[in-house]
Design a protein around this motif. Structure first.
Motif, PDB file in Angstrom:
ATOM      1  N   SER A  84     -21.628  -5.303 -45.234  1.00  0.00           N
ATOM      2  CA  SER A  84     -19.382  -5.131 -45.234  1.00  0.00           C
ATOM      3  C   SER A  84     -19.121  -5.106 -46.536  1.00  0.00           C
ATOM      4  CB  SER A  84     -19.178  -5.594 -44.329  1.00  0.00           C
ATOM      5  OG  SER A  84     -18.883  -6.721 -44.188  1.00  0.00           O
ATOM      6  N   GLU A  85     -20.210  -6.367 -47.695  1.00  0.00           N
ATOM      7  CA  GLU A  85     -19.657  -7.045 -48.153  1.00  0.00           C
ATOM      8  C   GLU A  85     -19.908  -6.524 -49.487  1.00  0.00           C
ATOM      9  OE1 GLU A  85     -17.734 -10.091 -49.272  1.00  0.00           O
ATOM     10  OE2 GLU A  85     -17.368 -10.302 -47.593  1.00  0.00           O
ATOM     11  N   LEU A  86     -21.332  -5.288 -49.261  1.00  0.00           N
ATOM     12  CA  LEU A  86     -21.706  -4.777 -50.552  1.00  0.00           C
ATOM     13  C   LEU A  86     -22.172  -3.070 -50.794  1.00  0.00           C
ATOM     14  CD1 LEU A  86     -23.404  -6.330 -52.941  1.00  0.00           C
ATOM     15  CD2 LEU A  86     -25.310  -5.777 -51.782  1.00  0.00           C
ATOM     16  N   ALA A  87     -22.115  -2.761 -49.651  1.00  0.00           N
ATOM     17  CA  ALA A  87     -22.410  -1.402 -49.142  1.00  0.00           C
ATOM     18  C   ALA A  87     -21.317   0.142 -49.794  1.00  0.00           C
ATOM     19  CB  ALA A  87     -23.227  -1.272 -47.652  1.00  0.00           C
ATOM     20  N   ASP A  88     -21.069   0.836 -50.231  1.00  0.00           N
ATOM     21  CA  ASP A  88     -20.323   1.324 -50.281  1.00  0.00           C
ATOM     22  C   ASP A  88     -20.560   2.700 -49.199  1.00  0.00           C
ATOM     23  OD1 ASP A  88     -19.726   1.309 -53.004  1.00  0.00           O
ATOM     24  OD2 ASP A  88     -21.677   1.686 -53.430  1.00  0.00           O
ATOM     25  N   ARG A  89     -22.527   2.865 -48.360  1.00  0.00           N
ATOM     26  CA  ARG A  89     -22.538   4.140 -47.382  1.00  0.00           C
ATOM     27  C   ARG A  89     -23.335   2.672 -46.829  1.00  0.00           C
ATOM     28  NH1 ARG A  89     -24.698   8.726 -48.717  1.00  0.00           N
ATOM     29  NH2 ARG A  89     -25.226   7.882 -50.623  1.00  0.00           N
TER      30      ARG A  89
END
Ligand SMILES: Nc1ncnc2c1ncn2[C@@H]1O[C@H](COP(=O)(O)OP(=O)(O)OP(=O)(O)O)[C@@H](O)[C@H]1O
Ligand code: SF4
Ligand SMILES: [Mg+2]
Length: 323
Positions: free
Chosen positions: A217-222
């Motif tokens: 949730s912190e890092l990903a776009d998808r």
């Protein structure tokens, strides 16, 4: 930029027909982080090793499908050829940097080796590039640290060195297989911020493999969710977290501890993930799914979509809008 199409990775002799990863498709665009999640044994690492061309042949091999980088099929191309093709390609970092670094060589020598293999530079030029790479991954006193041995650095610093080595070939795609699992939470956040920064700065695509939904949730776009060697669901991070379609994704979300909810027990998804070769007919998640109906246990599972970029494989998705 990276497109994986209907990838099937098989184990053992072709006649055994034991598929470890089946029909896996995803894409990663420039400057985008794709999170790959799923419980242990779901096929995340095998998928990434297939993309790297590092499957331990002949135990594991690509039975079918395509892996394309900027439209060129690299499925059969060995990794050293990918490096020799020049700038761009795919680099990978692993969970425990100490097992990837050579303990008897100074880190400067190890980064210089990557620089030499990639662009042929040696001597002072390679040394200078090694220092720049250490600065890029925010290692303080880079000049001094070139002379350090891996055991003289902390776990977080060693992972930064691995990222520096990965960057030496100016990759278009960085694959990170649980790179922060062995780090404490504060250092983990620093390494995650660094990966995000580098992704933005170099317009690099990142495939980030993890068990940790908080990290995603912190890092990903998808996010792509794998189960039993197949893709269960793919979607933009916010949508997938707030509106999961696949009951397995919903189950994973339900396992995230929420101290505010006051639960006294950890919640889990009952049952075990299928082992390769013990694959149930129809939907592989059916033995563990609260929503399973007889139709789920027979034949192919349909793809359902909720919007252009959010899709899952399920007969009865959690969101009825997807039907
Ligand atoms: N060399 C091999 N030969 C046969 N099967 C293998 C081999 N390596 C891994 N497997 C099997 O492939 C499946 C997927 O493994 P993989 O390592 O990709 O899982 P993973 O999702 O990365 O799990 P983890 O989160 O624990 O790292 C597992 O069931 C594993 O037992
Ligand atoms: S197809 Fe059926 S068993 Fe599989 S996840 Fe969907 S509802 Fe559950
Ligand atoms: Mg793994």
């Amino acid at each position: 930029m990276l497109t994986v199409k209907n990838l099937v990775v098989a184990a053992g002799h072709p006649s055994t027909k034991l598929d470890i990863v089946s029909d896996v498709s995803f894409e990663i665009n420039r400057g985008e982080v794709l999170g790959l999640v799923g419980e242990s044994g779901s096929g995340k690492s095998i998928t990434s090793l297939a993309v790297m061309g590092l499957l331990p042949h002949p135990q594991l091999w690509v039975r079918s499908g395509a892996i394309e980088l900027d439209g060129a099929d690299i499925t059969e191309e060995p990794p050293h050829l990918r490096v020799e093709r020049g700038h761009g390609g795919v680099s990978m970092i692993f969970q425990e940097p100490m097992t990837s670094l050579n303990p008897v060589l100074r880190i400067g020598e190890q980064i210089e080796e990557a620089v030499r293999v990639h662009d042929g530079s040696t001597g002072e030029i390679a040394r200078k590039r090694a220092r720049e790479l250490l600065e890029m991954v925010r290692i303080p006193d880079a000049q001094l640290q070139l002379n350090a041995y891996p055991h003289e650095l902390s776990g977080g610093m060693r992972q930064r060195v691995m990222i520096a080595i990965a960057l030496a070939c100016r990759p278009q795609i960085l694959i990170a297989d649980e790179p922060t699992t062995a780090l404490d939470v504060t250092v983990q956040m620093q390494v995650l911020s660094l990966i995000r920064e580098l992704c933005d700065a170099f317009d690099m695509g990142v495939l980030f493999i993890t068990h940790d939904l908080g990290v995603v949730s912190e890092l990903a776009d998808r996010v792509t969710v794998m189960y039993g060697g197949r893709i269960a669901e793919t979607g933009p991070v916010g949508e997938l977290f707030h509106n999961p379609l696949h009951p397995y994704t919903g189950g994973l979300m339900g396992c995230v501890p929420d101290p505010a909810a006051g639960h006294r027990r950890f919640r889990t998804i009952p049952g075990q993930a299928p082992k390769p070769g013990e694959v149930p007919q129809g939907c592989k998640f059916a033995p563990r799914c609260d929503h399973a109906q007889p139709v789920c246990r027979a034949g192919a599972v349909p793809a359902v979509a909720a919007g252009a970029n959010h899709a899952a494989h399920c007969h009865f998705p959690l969101s009825q809008e997807a039907l």
